[in-house]
Design a protein around this motif. Structure first.
Motif, PDB file in Angstrom:
ATOM      1  N   ILE A  23       0.763  -1.337  -0.095  1.00 52.33           N
ATOM      2  CA  ILE A  23       0.181  -0.084  -0.226  1.00 52.33           C
ATOM      3  C   ILE A  23       0.905   1.194  -0.038  1.00 52.33           C
ATOM      4  O   ILE A  23       0.644   2.321  -0.886  1.00 52.33           O
ATOM      5  N   LEU A  24       1.986   1.359   0.822  1.00 50.49           N
ATOM      6  CA  LEU A  24       2.761   2.425   0.856  1.00 50.49           C
ATOM      7  C   LEU A  24       3.609   2.533  -0.390  1.00 50.49           C
ATOM      8  O   LEU A  24       3.657   3.689  -0.827  1.00 50.49           O
ATOM      9  N   PHE A  25       4.136   1.577  -1.152  1.00 44.67           N
ATOM     10  CA  PHE A  25       4.685   1.652  -2.176  1.00 44.67           C
ATOM     11  C   PHE A  25       3.843   2.183  -3.665  1.00 44.67           C
ATOM     12  O   PHE A  25       4.107   2.892  -4.258  1.00 44.67           O
ATOM     13  N   SER A  26       2.309   1.562  -3.417  1.00 43.15           N
ATOM     14  CA  SER A  26       1.468   2.197  -4.662  1.00 43.15           C
ATOM     15  C   SER A  26       1.188   3.532  -4.166  1.00 43.15           C
ATOM     16  O   SER A  26       1.165   4.146  -5.202  1.00 43.15           O
ATOM     17  N   LEU A  27       1.221   3.996  -3.007  1.00 46.44           N
ATOM     18  CA  LEU A  27       0.941   5.449  -2.750  1.00 46.44           C
ATOM     19  C   LEU A  27       2.042   6.248  -3.249  1.00 46.44           C
ATOM     20  O   LEU A  27       1.707   7.533  -3.802  1.00 46.44           O
ATOM     21  N   PHE A  28       3.241   5.897  -3.002  1.00 43.26           N
ATOM     22  CA  PHE A  28       4.202   6.668  -3.299  1.00 43.26           C
ATOM     23  C   PHE A  28       4.608   6.625  -4.867  1.00 43.26           C
ATOM     24  O   PHE A  28       4.738   7.829  -5.495  1.00 43.26           O
ATOM     25  N   ALA A  29       4.241   5.492  -5.493  1.00 43.56           N
ATOM     26  CA  ALA A  29       4.114   5.442  -6.786  1.00 43.56           C
ATOM     27  C   ALA A  29       3.120   6.481  -7.565  1.00 43.56           C
ATOM     28  O   ALA A  29       3.202   7.396  -8.520  1.00 43.56           O
ATOM     29  N   PHE A  30       2.159   6.534  -6.911  1.00 46.72           N
ATOM     30  CA  PHE A  30       0.863   7.373  -7.471  1.00 46.72           C
ATOM     31  C   PHE A  30       1.249   8.827  -7.166  1.00 46.72           C
ATOM     32  O   PHE A  30       1.201   9.901  -8.077  1.00 46.72           O
TER      33      PHE A  30
END
Length: 176
Positions: A23-30
């Motif tokens: 979730i944190l990686f997805s948020l960072f990528a977004f």
């Protein structure tokens, strides 16, 4: 006997791919995408059509009442003001809507928004305002000053049949 300083067996090693890390990686990528994506080119608003100073007779001024997409003009002591930016006040449904497309001088001087303050006969002579007292003239000057500071003068009001009203439009704009 197992040595306590030795690394734990492979099955006990915590995985990096935990749900919270994903979730944190997805948020960072977004957020990175939002920051780096190309922005739309900014466009300036369309410029209003040019306004040419001209003479108006009362019947020519009348359609400039804000209806049917028309701008809102009103006259004060012979000067025609474009009050379109104040459409909420002077346009249809506004408190000063009676003045739109007309000579508002007498109504403003007397502090009255009644229809009887407006010239009924558009083909008749302009209101000379001769019967106003000093206090009413002072009120009218205050309104005229306020309009001059806030709105563009787009023309002048002349009576029907006057020499200025008969002049072709090209001559009107050159004479002013």
């Amino acid at each position: 006997m197992a040595d306590s300083s030795s690394p734990p067996p492979a099955a006990e090693v915590a995985s990096v791919a935990t749900p919270i890390n994903l979730i944190l990686f997805s948020l960072f990528a977004f957020l990175l995408y939002l920051r780096l994506k190309p922005s739309k080119p900014q466009t300036l608003p369309r410029a209003p059509p040019p306004t040419v100073f001209r003479t108006f007779t009362p019947p020519e001024l009348f359609p400039y009442n804000g209806l049917n997409g028309m701008p809102v003009y009103l006259a004060v002591r012979g000067r025609v003001f474009d009050v379109t930016s104040g459409r909420n006040f002077y346009g249809p449904g506004g408190p000063y809507a009676n003045f739109a497309g007309k000579d508002a001088s007498r109504g403003l001087a007397c502090g009255s928004f009644d229809e009887d303050m407006l010239t009924k006969d558009l083909d008749g002579p302009l209101d000379t305002l001769e019967d106003l007292d000093a206090e009413q003239f002072e009120a009218l000057r205050g309104w005229e000053e306020r309009f001059s500071e806030k709105y563009l003068v787009v023309g002048k009001l002349v009576p029907v049949g006057s020499e200025e009203a008969k002049a072709p439009a090209a001559l009107q704009s050159n004479s002013n």
